[in-house]
Design a protein around this motif. Structure first.
Motif, mmCIF file in Angstrom:
data_model
loop_
_atom_site.group_PDB
_atom_site.id
_atom_site.type_symbol
_atom_site.label_atom_id
_atom_site.label_comp_id
_atom_site.label_asym_id
_atom_site.label_seq_id
_atom_site.Cartn_x
_atom_site.Cartn_y
_atom_site.Cartn_z
ATOM 1 N N LYS A 25 4.069 16.060 -17.957
ATOM 2 C CA LYS A 25 3.086 16.479 -16.956
ATOM 3 C C LYS A 25 2.245 15.328 -16.416
ATOM 4 C CE LYS A 25 2.510 21.308 -17.198
ATOM 5 N NZ LYS A 25 2.187 22.288 -18.207
ATOM 6 N N ASP A 28 0.667 10.953 -12.949
ATOM 7 C CA ASP A 28 -0.009 9.720 -12.563
ATOM 8 C C ASP A 28 0.443 8.551 -13.422
ATOM 9 O OD1 ASP A 28 -1.667 9.630 -10.413
ATOM 10 O OD2 ASP A 28 -3.264 10.755 -11.399
ATOM 11 N N TYR A 117 1.123 1.873 -5.680
ATOM 12 C CA TYR A 117 1.069 3.327 -5.865
ATOM 13 C C TYR A 117 -0.303 3.772 -5.372
ATOM 14 C CZ TYR A 117 0.148 7.725 -8.271
ATOM 15 O OH TYR A 117 -0.234 9.013 -8.556
ATOM 16 N N ARG A 118 -0.296 4.624 -4.365
ATOM 17 C CA ARG A 118 -1.523 5.078 -3.708
ATOM 18 C C ARG A 118 -2.439 3.904 -3.360
ATOM 19 N NH1 ARG A 118 -3.853 10.199 -6.705
ATOM 20 N NH2 ARG A 118 -5.174 10.262 -4.881
ATOM 21 N N THR A 172 -6.344 0.521 11.679
ATOM 22 C CA THR A 172 -5.527 1.721 11.567
ATOM 23 C C THR A 172 -4.523 1.649 10.430
ATOM 24 O OG1 THR A 172 -5.759 2.143 13.911
ATOM 25 C CG2 THR A 172 -3.908 3.200 12.838
ATOM 26 N N PRO A 175 -6.258 0.380 6.122
ATOM 27 C CA PRO A 175 -7.008 1.361 5.329
ATOM 28 C C PRO A 175 -6.123 2.460 4.737
ATOM 29 C CG PRO A 175 -8.098 0.969 7.418
ATOM 30 C CD PRO A 175 -6.776 0.275 7.496
ATOM 31 N N HIS A 176 -4.976 2.726 5.366
ATOM 32 C CA HIS A 176 -4.111 3.767 4.828
ATOM 33 C C HIS A 176 -3.126 3.223 3.804
ATOM 34 C CE1 HIS A 176 -5.524 6.954 7.348
ATOM 35 N NE2 HIS A 176 -5.330 6.237 8.446
ATOM 36 N N GLU A 180 -9.290 1.331 -1.211
ATOM 37 C CA GLU A 180 -10.574 0.901 -0.691
ATOM 38 C C GLU A 180 -11.200 -0.267 -1.432
ATOM 39 O OE1 GLU A 180 -14.264 3.116 1.147
ATOM 40 O OE2 GLU A 180 -12.460 4.151 0.504
ATOM 41 N N HIS A 351 5.835 5.655 6.857
ATOM 42 C CA HIS A 351 5.231 6.576 5.895
ATOM 43 C C HIS A 351 3.719 6.387 5.852
ATOM 44 C CE1 HIS A 351 4.095 8.532 2.178
ATOM 45 N NE2 HIS A 351 5.210 9.221 2.267
ATOM 46 N N VAL A 352 3.293 5.144 5.834
ATOM 47 C CA VAL A 352 1.856 4.851 5.801
ATOM 48 C C VAL A 352 1.171 5.479 7.006
ATOM 49 C CG1 VAL A 352 0.165 2.984 6.072
ATOM 50 C CG2 VAL A 352 2.007 2.773 4.404
ATOM 51 N N LEU A 353 1.818 5.400 8.178
ATOM 52 C CA LEU A 353 1.221 5.938 9.397
ATOM 53 C C LEU A 353 1.371 7.453 9.496
ATOM 54 C CD1 LEU A 353 2.522 3.184 11.812
ATOM 55 C CD2 LEU A 353 0.142 3.543 11.180
ATOM 56 N N GLY A 354 2.179 8.026 8.641
ATOM 57 C CA GLY A 354 2.306 9.482 8.614
ATOM 58 C C GLY A 354 3.427 10.031 9.483
ATOM 59 N N TYR A 355 4.300 9.162 10.023
ATOM 60 C CA TYR A 355 5.415 9.683 10.828
ATOM 61 C C TYR A 355 6.557 10.180 9.953
ATOM 62 C CZ TYR A 355 2.941 7.839 14.782
ATOM 63 O OH TYR A 355 1.982 7.604 15.711
ATOM 64 N N ASN A 357 7.101 12.013 6.189
ATOM 65 C CA ASN A 357 6.382 12.598 5.067
ATOM 66 C C ASN A 357 7.074 12.363 3.743
ATOM 67 O OD1 ASN A 357 4.278 13.660 6.575
ATOM 68 N ND2 ASN A 357 5.570 15.342 7.234
#
Lengths: 397, 324
Positions: A25, A28, A117-118, A172, A175-176, A180, A351-355, A357
């Motif tokens: 489980k 992470d 990772y993230r 743009t 940051p993705h 941070e 993927h980073v830009l979200g085009y 998934n």
């Protein structure tokens, strides 16, 4: 991997290469381990192993290794949480102490580190599990394979930093892609920031092809084919009259967003009778299917070719054609189940830009959108140097 | 396993949006989250699920058994006890018990049962604890760390039965006169429910029945929908914002004594901006604001607002976790 090798691996006590767990489980922790093994901070050049269903302190512990579990771990490769895509080999190995199995995830060190990772670069040095400091990240960058594995990773000596839209990269993209707290450290030069995400080559002091394609205001002089050509014909073949035409050019980051807006209003839903009593709203072409197949073309195309991506709308179908046939291990027999990436950095960026998934799902999603709309099946044609998707218009529209 | 309800008897403050975003934020932080939509308006469900899925969920012609109504129906019709709760998987760490517009038909049963509990009526206890038991089973199945309950903006029996499931309650507020007035009613009502449930609990005839404790500890309030400039409330709202701590501690916490100024804001869990242009973008993309990407329209200046929003929610989530 056999039980013998597994036995010596468990006994080796190499904490920076082997992670054992009895839980299924702690997702992470698994992903962090895959990310650290991909980065191979110690620079051994040997794979790392995640062993699920082994407990050093309890030799009798066994875990049923189900197909579902195998799929769960296979999904960590393609869900885009770890970028660039990690190189995993997942297998079920008989437990060295008999009865039962162990799930073995073998992670090959990546040839384009740092892997995130993230947005965080996870590493292991001996017993230390951590995220990489700036200095450590630099070491990883310098270790990148000297022979460039793909075209998009190759340095582009004709390119220059001043041709890149650095503002967009900073506002743009970064940051993705980067966590941070890493951005907050803020000691890296622009070149280093770009290099950390594989858009710049520090050793050659020039952008990579991926960097130019993604962010150069106008990459056409270097990549004459880097554009999407849309043409609408008033009939069923190329000889018919052209009713609309538009070419999308510029940095991929603007091309993608213009393409997206262009598609949004293009296709309409109208009610058609599906029986004497019922009507259903259907699209002429379901936008989701068109979008997925276009994104596929942009992602998989051969950027060394001078041909554009062609997006032709006819009275009865849409054809999307990209230069570059099936790549690597993909073949007409295993399409779309197996995919290798001709442009892994561009894939990562999309993927980073979200085009994108999830990797490897585009064709499936397009098929589903067509089916839900009541359209016919899409047809795919594989040529040596081209790939063609053909999307039929809804029969009643 | 902690259960947290979000409650304000004044509607329209943005409570559901808050629950939706917090659920995603907790999941992003690595928690396993179960969201139970016990609001008959089912707004949080319509944020999580696609239009086409909602149609299947609530189509009277489709006997889908996919909403909270499925396990509750036998109770309403007087045919025995609850069935298993239908659960939708939203992501690997986030699950939803979908709400239903028909849930309002449970109201009268719950009102009756509340009174009958005093007569040591076993069926009444089954009805009153139905939500609690449904949630507990679904949470155990999923190994949930945190359960978020969304309820409607009223003092009805459905809300009473939903709120006694909660270990703690968060009050979302808008900084205006109505919210302040609402607070004055909300505090005493919560206290009354807590006492009434305590009295009833002791009268339960069936010891094997899993009953809620009914703590409902007021964790604090969250101020929503500011027209914030430089992260400070603008003048008109300022007046109300300054009154909130006092009213909150007097009526919700029931503190008689005057607060000293420095701990007056101790119960403010966070301030959330309006995120004006991002909210519609998020609704269209069916994502929380802080998951918006360039492809969803979060480019340039929007990009940094997305990051700000993520910071705000992560701070709020931390404040809530440390309040438990």
């Amino acid at each position: 991997m056999n039980s013998e090798t597994l036995k010596s691996l468990i006994a080796s006590g190499e904490i920076d290469r082997v992670e054992m767990t009895r839980s299924t489980k702690d997702v992470d922790k698994f992903r962090e381990a895959i990310c650290s093994f991909s980065n191979d901070m110690a620079g051994r050049g040997e794979p790392g192993y995640l062993l699920i269903g082994v407990d050093e302190r309890d030799a009798t512990f066994r875990l049923p290794i189900t197909d579902e579990l195998l799929q769960q771990f296979a999904s960590y490769r393609s869900d885009g949480q770890i970028l660039p895509l990690p190189v995993l080999n997942i297998s079920k190995v008989p437990h060295p102490d008999g009865d039962g199995d162990v799930l073995v995830v073998q992670v090959t060190p990546h040839d384009m580190p740092p892997v995130r990772y993230r947005g965080r670069v996870h590493i292991r040095v001996g017993p230390r599990k951590d995220t990489a400091s700036e200095a450590e990240e630099r070491i990883l960058m310098e270790r990148r394979a000297a022979n460039f594995p793909t075209f998009d990773a190759t340095p582009c000596p004709e390119g220059e930093l001043k041709r890149l839209d650095v503002e967009t990269f900073r506002q743009t993209y970064r940051p993705h892609a980067v966590a941070e707290e890493v951005i907050a450290e803020n000691h890296r030069t622009v070149k280093e920031q770009l290099a950390a995400l594989r858009f710049f080559n520090l050793r050659r002091d020039c952008p990579t092809n991926a960097g130019m394609l993604m962010f150069a205001y106008d990459p056409l002089d270097l990549f004459p084919g880097a554009k999407i050509q849309f043409v609408q014909f008033d009939g069923e073949d190329l000889a018919d009259e052209v009713v609309a035409e538009k070419t999308f050019t510029g940095s991929l980051i603007t091309v993608l967003s213009e393409m997206d807006s262009f598609l949004k209003g293009r296709f309409t839903q109208k009610p058609v009778a599906i029986s004497d009593l019922r009507e259903q709203a259907v699209f002429d072409f379901p936008p989701d299917a068109i979008r997925e197949l276009l994104m596929n073309a942009v992602l998989h195309r051969d950027y060394q070719s001078t041909s554009p991506v062609r997006f032709y709308q006819f009275a009865d179908r849409i054809e999307i054609q990209n230069p570059g046939g099936l790549y690597g291990e993909a073949s007409p027999q295993n399409f779309p189940g197996v995919n290798t990436y001709r442009n892994p950095i561009i894939a990562e960026a999309m993927h980073v830009l979200g085009y994108v998934n999830r990797f490897g799902r585009g064709v499936m999603r397009a098929r589903r959108a067509l089916e839900e709309n009541g359209s016919s099946e899409p047809i795919f044609k594989f040529e040596t140097h081209h790939f063609l998707s053909c999307i039929p218009k809804h029969p009643q529209r | 396993m902690k259960t947290l309800a979000f409650f304000n008897n004044k509607g329209g403050v943005g409570k559901t949006t808050l629950v939706y975003h917090l659920a995603w934020m907790f999941a992003d932080m690595g928690k396993r989250v179960l969201v139970a939509d016990l609001d008959p308006q089912a707004n949080v469900t319509s944020m999580f699920l696609e239009e086409s899925e909602l149609e299947k969920l609530w189509d009277p012609d489709v006997d889908s058994k996919q909403s909270i109504m499925a396990p509750i129906s036998p109770l309403i019709r007087g045919l025995g006890d609850i069935g298993p709760a239908p659960v939708r998987s939203i992501s690997s760490r986030l699950r939803l018990i979908p709400g239903d517009l028909n849930l309002s038909s449970f109201e009268s049963k719950l009102s009756e049962a509340w009174i009958k509990c005093l007569d040591r009526d076993e069926a009444a206890f089954r009805i009153t604890s139905a939500f609690h038991r449904l949630i507990r089973i679904a949470a155990r199945d999923f190994d949930a760390d945190i359960i978020l309950i969304d309820v409607g903006p009223n003092f009805g029996a459905i809300n009473r039965s939903a709120l006694i499931c909660a270990d703690a309650v968060v009050v979302p507020l808008a900084p205006d006169l109505f919210s302040i007035q609402g607070l004055m009613n909300l505090g005493p009502t919560l206290r009354r429910w807590r006492e009434e449930w305590l009295e009833r609990r002791s009268k339960n005839p069936e010891k094997s029945l899993d009953l809620p404790i009914g703590n409902m500890t007021p964790l604090g309030y969250v101020i929503l929908q500011f027209g914030i400039r430089d992260s400070r409330p603008v003048k008109a709202y300022d007046k109300w914002s300054q009154r909130i701590p006092e009213v909150f501690s007097k009526s919700v916490l029931g503190d008689g004594e005057q607060l000293s100024l420095d701990d007056s804001s101790g119960h403010c869990l966070g301030l959330l901006k309006h995120y004006r242009s991002l909210m519609p973008m998020a609704m269209e993309a069916r994502k929380p604001i802080f998951h918006l990407k360039a492809a969803d329209g979060a480019i340039g200046a929007h990009s940094s607002s997305v990051k700000d929003c993520e910071k705000d929610f992560s701070k709020l989530a931390d404040a809530i976790l440390s309040g438990f």
